[in-house]
Design an enzyme around this catalytic site. Structure first.
Site: not given
Length: 234
Positions: A45-47
């Site tokens: 997942l993106d940050r």
């Protein structure tokens, strides 16, 4: 299975990164690693995206689940809060994606755009709630998102493409310069006025594989954002 909070990197990407989810898991499972285990993140997942990440604790499990992920055996569900209202309660975005920098100079190399030369990419969406800001009358929608492919920034880029940017998205929101400004200055009052949230309102809420189905509730910051708006019956 773990539920990652927003603002936490899932995996180290460059030397000197701040602590990541993988770092924490390796510290937690230090005994398993000492006797031959291996901690692997099966999905990323993106940050600033929160939600479910599947973790394997040994090589055989990691290999089996990684192959299943590549073969699209997993059913992924996300929730997003977007600016604006979709015309329909269910809709599909079928738009190939590529990096903007591949076709024209771009200050943000990772930014994805819909382009006929891109890789096939398809996402289904359904509206859960239509919301209206009590003070400004600005419209928002709470969506459920079903990515049928697994491209970088797929949901974010597709929603931007159809004019429904995710609230808080610095890269695909109202102005891509917000991303460059954030890199230079950090979070500021100016960015808060433009983006409303300090993280993108995207949450990986469910993941299914074979007989397994995992869920993660919307985090308080996003559920509170929804609750402070009025719900429309339109």
């Amino acid at each position: 299975m773990v539920s990652k909070p927003a603002h936490l990197l899932a995996h180290p990407s460059v030397p000197g990164n701040p602590p990541t989810l993988l770092d924490g898991l390796q510290a937690f499972f230090v005994y398993e690693i000492a006797i031959g285990g291996q901690i692997s993140l099966i999905n990323r997942l993106d940050r600033e995206t929160s939600g479910l990440i599947l973790v394997a604790k040994h090589r055989d499990a990691a290999r089996e689940m990684s192959i299943a992920m590549e073969h699209r055996e997993f059913q992924k569900t996300y929730e997003a809060i977007v600016s604006g209202w979709p015309e329909e309660d269910t809709f599909v975005v079928d738009g190939p994606l590529l990096r903007a920098g591949e076709i024209a100079p771009s200050p943000i190399w990772v930014r994805q755009i819909v382009h006929p030369d891109g890789k096939p990419c398809r996402t289904r969406f359904e509206v859960l709630d239509r919301l209206v800001d009590r003070e400004t009358d600005h419209r928002f929608a709470h969506l459920r998102c079903f990515p049928e492919t697994g491209r970088m920034h797929q949901i974010r880029a597709h929603l931007h493409h159809v004019g429904l940017p995710i609230v808080g998205d610095k890269l695909y929101g109202p102005d891509p310069n917000c991303y460059l400004e954030f890199i230079e200055t950090g979070w500021t009052a100016s960015l808060s006025r433009k983006l409303l949230l300090d993280r993108q309102a995207l949450h990986a809420s469910a993941l299914g594989w074979r007989q397994h189905l995992w869920h993660s509730q919307l985090p308080p910051q996003l559920s509170e954002f929804i609750e402070c708006k009025t719900k429309s019956m339109s």
